[in-house]
Design a protein around this motif. Structure first.
Motif, mmCIF file in Angstrom:
data_model
loop_
_atom_site.group_PDB
_atom_site.id
_atom_site.type_symbol
_atom_site.label_atom_id
_atom_site.label_comp_id
_atom_site.label_asym_id
_atom_site.label_seq_id
_atom_site.Cartn_x
_atom_site.Cartn_y
_atom_site.Cartn_z
ATOM 1 N N LYS A 136 0.854 -1.079 -0.005
ATOM 2 C CA LYS A 136 -0.002 -0.046 0.033
ATOM 3 C C LYS A 136 0.746 1.268 -0.058
ATOM 4 N N LEU A 137 1.966 1.226 0.908
ATOM 5 C CA LEU A 137 2.777 2.450 0.731
ATOM 6 C C LEU A 137 3.443 2.781 -0.393
ATOM 7 N N MET A 138 4.020 1.881 -1.057
ATOM 8 C CA MET A 138 4.869 2.061 -2.288
ATOM 9 C C MET A 138 3.881 2.312 -3.461
ATOM 10 N N ASN A 139 2.664 1.842 -3.598
ATOM 11 C CA ASN A 139 1.680 2.188 -4.450
ATOM 12 C C ASN A 139 1.411 3.536 -4.202
ATOM 13 N N TYR A 140 1.261 4.059 -3.093
ATOM 14 C CA TYR A 140 0.652 5.243 -2.837
ATOM 15 C C TYR A 140 1.731 6.438 -3.111
ATOM 16 N N ILE A 141 2.927 6.229 -2.754
ATOM 17 C CA ILE A 141 4.104 6.964 -2.978
ATOM 18 C C ILE A 141 4.298 7.266 -4.724
ATOM 19 N N GLN A 142 4.157 6.136 -5.426
ATOM 20 C CA GLN A 142 4.339 6.304 -6.805
ATOM 21 C C GLN A 142 3.267 7.255 -7.548
ATOM 22 N N LYS B 218 3.334 11.874 8.711
ATOM 23 C CA LYS B 218 2.052 11.582 9.191
ATOM 24 C C LYS B 218 1.200 10.740 8.262
ATOM 25 N N GLN B 219 1.267 11.217 7.090
ATOM 26 C CA GLN B 219 0.369 10.521 5.948
ATOM 27 C C GLN B 219 0.833 9.278 5.708
ATOM 28 N N ALA B 220 1.972 8.963 5.395
ATOM 29 C CA ALA B 220 2.915 7.832 5.387
ATOM 30 C C ALA B 220 2.721 6.715 6.090
ATOM 31 N N ALA B 221 2.598 7.271 7.514
ATOM 32 C CA ALA B 221 2.458 6.312 8.570
ATOM 33 C C ALA B 221 1.177 5.817 8.474
ATOM 34 N N SER B 222 0.054 6.656 8.390
ATOM 35 C CA SER B 222 -1.318 6.281 8.343
ATOM 36 C C SER B 222 -1.558 5.271 7.077
ATOM 37 N N ILE B 223 -0.977 5.352 6.189
ATOM 38 C CA ILE B 223 -1.040 4.350 5.001
ATOM 39 C C ILE B 223 -0.553 3.146 5.379
ATOM 40 N N SER C 50 7.125 4.248 15.056
ATOM 41 C CA SER C 50 7.204 2.950 14.685
ATOM 42 C C SER C 50 7.550 2.931 13.102
ATOM 43 N N PHE C 51 6.783 3.875 12.163
ATOM 44 C CA PHE C 51 6.994 3.871 10.833
ATOM 45 C C PHE C 51 8.415 4.217 10.431
ATOM 46 N N CYS C 52 8.895 5.246 11.247
ATOM 47 C CA CYS C 52 10.157 5.628 10.783
ATOM 48 C C CYS C 52 11.270 4.478 10.841
ATOM 49 N N ARG C 53 11.145 3.780 11.980
ATOM 50 C CA ARG C 53 11.959 2.561 12.241
ATOM 51 C C ARG C 53 11.774 1.647 11.158
ATOM 52 N N PHE C 54 10.523 1.130 11.018
ATOM 53 C CA PHE C 54 9.988 0.265 9.971
ATOM 54 C C PHE C 54 10.710 0.613 8.508
ATOM 55 N N PHE C 55 10.493 2.126 8.157
ATOM 56 C CA PHE C 55 10.911 2.229 6.931
ATOM 57 C C PHE C 55 12.471 2.128 6.824
ATOM 58 N N LYS C 56 13.380 2.700 7.822
ATOM 59 C CA LYS C 56 14.524 2.516 7.840
ATOM 60 C C LYS C 56 15.179 1.256 7.633
ATOM 61 N N THR C 57 14.377 0.199 8.393
ATOM 62 C CA THR C 57 14.844 -1.022 8.302
ATOM 63 C C THR C 57 14.740 -1.739 6.970
ATOM 64 N N LEU C 58 13.732 -1.163 6.318
ATOM 65 C CA LEU C 58 13.155 -1.777 4.999
ATOM 66 C C LEU C 58 14.136 -1.224 3.738
ATOM 67 N N ASN D 129 16.798 1.066 4.304
ATOM 68 C CA ASN D 129 18.230 1.778 4.807
ATOM 69 C C ASN D 129 18.079 3.220 4.347
ATOM 70 N N ARG D 130 17.267 3.840 4.365
ATOM 71 C CA ARG D 130 16.942 5.404 4.131
ATOM 72 C C ARG D 130 15.983 5.836 4.888
ATOM 73 N N THR D 131 16.246 7.288 5.205
ATOM 74 C CA THR D 131 14.929 7.780 5.760
ATOM 75 C C THR D 131 13.880 7.999 4.969
ATOM 76 N N PHE D 132 12.703 8.193 5.311
ATOM 77 C CA PHE D 132 11.636 8.565 4.369
ATOM 78 C C PHE D 132 11.865 9.736 3.735
ATOM 79 N N SER D 133 12.383 10.773 4.157
ATOM 80 C CA SER D 133 12.530 11.961 3.274
ATOM 81 C C SER D 133 13.565 11.925 2.093
#
Length: 292
Positions: free
Chosen positions: A188-194, A204-209, A216-224, A226-230
Motif C-alpha cells: 500500500k505504501l509503495m503504491n501510494y508513493i508512486q 503522518k500521511q505515510a505512517a497512516s497509509i 514505529s513507521f520511521c524505524r520500519f521504513f529505515k529497516t526496509l 536503509n534510508r529515511t523517508f525523506s
C-alpha cells in the motif's frame, strides 16, 4: 496482504524450459507475487520503484534484473505525464530451473547452474559490460525460433554464471521481511508513493497509509530501505526529474515543480547531492545519449 503465488499461464500446461516475451502495458503494477520460474527483466520504457525480496530500489529505462524462483517481487510505475501516451514496456525471459536442469543434466555438469539458481533467490541487478552484452541477445530472442533461440538462451546463461557485473540485491537468508502484515504495509505504501510523490507527503500521511504510529513507521521504513523517508522521497523525485531533463524541453524551474519541489534552491541541492552535478549540467552532458 501477503505475496501471492502466481501460476504463469505459459507454463501451466507443460514444464517449458524457458520462454521470452515482450510485455506492453499502460503502467507497471501487479500484485506483490512470486512464482517457481526465474525471471530476467529488461525495462525498455518506464520508471518507478521495484521490490525484489527485501530490496526496494528505483528503476529506470534500461534496468536489467534477475529474480530467482519463489522470490516476491513487483514493479510500480510512476504516474504518466499528462498528455503523453508513454507505455510501460519490458522484455522478460522466464526460466523453469527444474526443467532446464533436467534437459542439460545429461549434457553438462549442472552443479554450477544449480548453485546459481539457488543464489539467485537473493535477486540480481546486472550492470556494466555484462548488461550491454545480454540486452541485445535478449531482444533478438523475440524474433528467433528453434536452434537460434536455444543458442541465444545458452549465451545468456553463460553470462549469468560469470559473477562479474552482478550485484546481489539481498543479504543471504534475509528474505523474510515480507511476512504477514508487513507485506500489506509495503504494498500500500509503495503504491501510494508512486501515485503521489509529486505532491507533499508528510510522515503522518505515510505512517497512516502503513497503519503505524510515526515513531514505529520511521524505524520500519529505515529497516526496509536503509534510508529515511525523506531521503527516499527525494530519490524518487530526483529520478523523475532526470527523465524530464532528458526527454523534454521544459525549463529547470518547471521541472522542479513537476517533480514535487516548490523551492528551486532545495531542488538544486537535492539534485546535486544525488547526481554530483547541477540539473543544467546534467542535461547538457547527457542529452542525446542512448543507454541499452
Amino acid at each position: 496482504m501477503k505475496a501471492t503465488y502466481a501460476l504463469l499461464p505459459d507454463f501451466a500446461q507443460s514444464p517449458k524450459p524457458f520462454l521470452v516475451k515482450k510485455i506492453v502495458r499502460p503502467y507497471f503494477a501487479t500484485d506483490f507475487h512470486f512464482h517457481t520460474e526465474c525471471q530476467l527483466v529488461y525495462i525498455l520504457s518506464g520508471s518507478g520503484t521495484r521490490i525484489i525480496g527485501d530490496s526496494i530500489e528505483r528503476f529506470e529505462e534500461g534496468d536489467l534484473t534477475f529474480v530467482g524462483p519463489n522470490v516476491p517481487h513487483v514493479w510500480y510505475s510512476e504516474r504518466a505525464e499528462k498528455n503523453t501516451s508513454e507505455e510501460a514496456i519490458s522484455v522478460a525471459l522466464y526460466i523453469n530451473p527444474e526443467a532446464i536442469i533436467e534437459k542439460l543434466d545429461g549434457l553438462i555438469d549442472t552443479n554450477e547452474l544449480r548453485h546459481f539458481f539457488r543464489e539467485s533467490e537473493r535477486g540480481i541487478s546486472i550492470c556494466g559490460e555484462k548488461k550491454k552484452h545480454i540486452i541485445p541477445i535478449l531482444q533478438q530472442m523475440l524474433g528467433y525460433k528453434n536452434i537460434s533461440l536455444l543458442a541465444s538462451f545458452l549465451q545468456i546463461l553463460d553470462q549469468l554464471l560469470d559473477a562479474d557485473d552482478l550485484v546481489w540485491l539481498n543479504v543471504p537468508n534475509l528474505l523474510s521481511v515480507y511476512s504477514g502484515q508487513a507485506q500489506g504495509r509495503v504494498h500500500k505504501l509503495m503504491n501510494y508513493i508512486q501515485q503521489n510523490f509529486r505532491e507533499e507527503i508528510t510522515l503522518k500521511q505515510a505512517a497512516s497509509i502503513a497503519g503505524l504510529e510515526i515513531h514505529s513507521f520511521c524505524r520500519f521504513f529505515k529497516t526496509l530501505t536503509n534510508r529515511t523517508f525523506s531521503d527516499f522521497i527525494n530519490e524518487i523525485r530526483i529520478g523523475f526529474s532526470t527523465k524530464l531533463l532528458l526527454q523534454s524541453d521544459l525549463p529547470v524551474t518547471q521541472i522542479a515543480l513537476e517533480s514535487g519541489y516548490s523551492n528551486i534552491s532545495y531542488f538544486n541541492r537535492c539534485f546535486k547531492k544525488i547526481n554530483n552535478t547541477s540539473p543544467k549540467e546534467y542535461r547538457s552532458a547527457n542529452r542525446g545519449k542512448t543507454e541499452l
